[in-house]
Enzyme design. Sequence first.
Site, PDB file in Angstrom:
ATOM      1  N   ARG A  13      49.846  69.100  52.133  1.00 56.03           N
ATOM      2  CA  ARG A  13      50.038  70.064  51.049  1.00 56.03           C
ATOM      3  C   ARG A  13      49.382  71.413  51.362  1.00 56.03           C
ATOM      4  O   ARG A  13      49.517  72.358  50.608  1.00 56.03           O
ATOM      5  CB  ARG A  13      49.449  69.516  49.760  1.00 56.03           C
ATOM      6  CG  ARG A  13      50.351  68.462  49.144  1.00 56.03           C
ATOM      7  CD  ARG A  13      49.804  68.055  47.810  1.00 56.03           C
ATOM      8  NE  ARG A  13      50.813  67.386  47.008  1.00 56.03           N
ATOM      9  CZ  ARG A  13      50.537  66.823  45.845  1.00 56.03           C
ATOM     10  NH1 ARG A  13      49.316  66.833  45.367  1.00 56.03           N
ATOM     11  NH2 ARG A  13      51.506  66.245  45.161  1.00 56.03           N
ATOM     12  N   GLY A  17      49.497  72.159  57.171  1.00 55.18           N
ATOM     13  CA  GLY A  17      50.144  70.848  57.092  1.00 55.18           C
ATOM     14  C   GLY A  17      51.567  70.946  56.548  1.00 55.18           C
ATOM     15  O   GLY A  17      52.487  70.307  57.070  1.00 55.18           O
ATOM     16  N   TYR A 137      31.176  74.663  57.622  1.00 55.43           N
ATOM     17  CA  TYR A 137      32.553  74.347  58.014  1.00 55.43           C
ATOM     18  C   TYR A 137      32.665  74.349  59.540  1.00 55.43           C
ATOM     19  O   TYR A 137      33.254  73.443  60.142  1.00 55.43           O
ATOM     20  CB  TYR A 137      33.473  75.407  57.393  1.00 55.43           C
ATOM     21  CG  TYR A 137      34.926  75.193  57.631  1.00 55.43           C
ATOM     22  CD1 TYR A 137      35.634  74.242  56.909  1.00 55.43           C
ATOM     23  CD2 TYR A 137      35.620  75.953  58.566  1.00 55.43           C
ATOM     24  CE1 TYR A 137      36.989  74.054  57.114  1.00 55.43           C
ATOM     25  CE2 TYR A 137      36.970  75.779  58.770  1.00 55.43           C
ATOM     26  CZ  TYR A 137      37.654  74.826  58.044  1.00 55.43           C
ATOM     27  OH  TYR A 137      39.000  74.643  58.258  1.00 55.43           O
ATOM     28  N   LYS A 141      33.805  71.402  62.195  1.00 59.59           N
ATOM     29  CA  LYS A 141      34.977  71.548  63.071  1.00 59.59           C
ATOM     30  C   LYS A 141      34.598  71.377  64.542  1.00 59.59           C
ATOM     31  O   LYS A 141      35.361  70.814  65.325  1.00 59.59           O
ATOM     32  CB  LYS A 141      35.648  72.906  62.831  1.00 59.59           C
ATOM     33  CG  LYS A 141      36.401  72.972  61.497  1.00 59.59           C
ATOM     34  CD  LYS A 141      37.562  71.988  61.522  1.00 59.59           C
ATOM     35  CE  LYS A 141      38.336  71.941  60.221  1.00 59.59           C
ATOM     36  NZ  LYS A 141      39.393  70.926  60.230  1.00 59.59           N
ATOM     37  N   PRO A 164      43.616  77.489  65.431  1.00 57.88           N
ATOM     38  CA  PRO A 164      44.462  78.614  65.022  1.00 57.88           C
ATOM     39  C   PRO A 164      43.631  79.807  64.543  1.00 57.88           C
ATOM     40  O   PRO A 164      42.573  79.635  63.949  1.00 57.88           O
ATOM     41  CB  PRO A 164      45.284  78.070  63.853  1.00 57.88           C
ATOM     42  CG  PRO A 164      44.986  76.624  63.756  1.00 57.88           C
ATOM     43  CD  PRO A 164      43.696  76.377  64.489  1.00 57.88           C
ATOM     44  N   THR A 165      44.140  81.005  64.789  1.00 53.67           N
ATOM     45  CA  THR A 165      43.541  82.229  64.290  1.00 53.67           C
ATOM     46  C   THR A 165      43.873  82.387  62.799  1.00 53.67           C
ATOM     47  O   THR A 165      44.403  81.461  62.181  1.00 53.67           O
ATOM     48  CB  THR A 165      44.077  83.421  65.107  1.00 53.67           C
ATOM     49  OG1 THR A 165      43.355  84.577  64.756  1.00 53.67           O
ATOM     50  CG2 THR A 165      45.558  83.655  64.849  1.00 53.67           C
TER      51      THR A 165
END
Length: 313
Positions: A13, A17, A137, A141, A164-165
């Site tokens: 969602r 994704g 965060y 990651k 990803p940027t």
Amino acid sequence: MEQDARIYVAGHRGLVGSAIVRALEARGYGNIITRTSGELDLKDQAAVRAFYAAERPDYVFVAAARVGGILANDTYPAEFLYDNLMIEANLIHGAWQAGVQKLLFLGSTCIYPKHAPQPMNEDALLTGPLEPTNEWYAVAKIAGIKLCQAYQKQYGARFISAMPTNLYGPGDNFDLEKSHVMPALIRKFHEAKESDAGSVTVWGTGTPRREFCHVGDCAAACLFLMEHYDGYDFVNIGVGEDVTIRELVELVQRVVGFEGEVLWDTTKPDGTPRKLVDVARIHALGWQARVPLEEGVRATYQWFLEHQDDFRG
Ligand code: GDP
């Protein structure tokens, strides 16, 4: 990936994704598995293990995370660290237990040190202190990248990672308090045009430089990596070009068709002067972003027009 492969998209969602699901559907993949957070709590190890045992996916895209802007990150450090560690540990360990053929873990460029040289190369990981406002965060990651590498190393698992940027596109967050600059500008210029306002106020000085990658491009890159990359090292996803915020403001203003004045509120923060990723690695693998910025902004504005009722409180 075989056309009938069982493909689980965790976080279907979210911005990335949902774009991965659209990209898979567009290519005819018919066995896409999804669960909402209400149906499956990814922080619950036993629940994730039971889900894997029942569904037996062949491929897993890890696009699920607790995300938020600078304020949320700073206010809820425990939730940002704990939730993200649990989500990725459960998904990655569970995938290994269930014999998943291949897994792609998605992170973000906030994993890089605050003062990483621009453009940010993959080798800059863990070479300096993180930006303190989103370190919770970022640390989670970085742990996700390391989990994938550890499972490759110890078990030979085909678990890879991509960073990803800054992304934008359909499904973005258009809440003016919490959103990033692109959706904020689209909404501000649109609402000013609709109400015949004489001016729009944007933040900062307009001099910072940012890279903007359309989420459709990001999803295409994720499919490309799932199909063609098995490396130990993670891979940046981006366009490799940046613009000034002033250039972006002018572009969005033109696309939306707002003819009034733009005012700059310099009491609002500029943030970091430049954020751009080095895309040499993914280019060398044979993938490049395709969506030009103006075309991406037009498509995102169109999507906003079709969904704007959802954002009115
Ligand atoms: P960042 O990339 O983490 O700094 O986050 P943002 O996307 O929120 O901000 C990028 C740049 O856009 C900053 O220099 C902001 O000051 C600038 N900016 C200009 N107008 C706006 C706005 O209306 N909202 C946001 N979020 N940023 C804006």
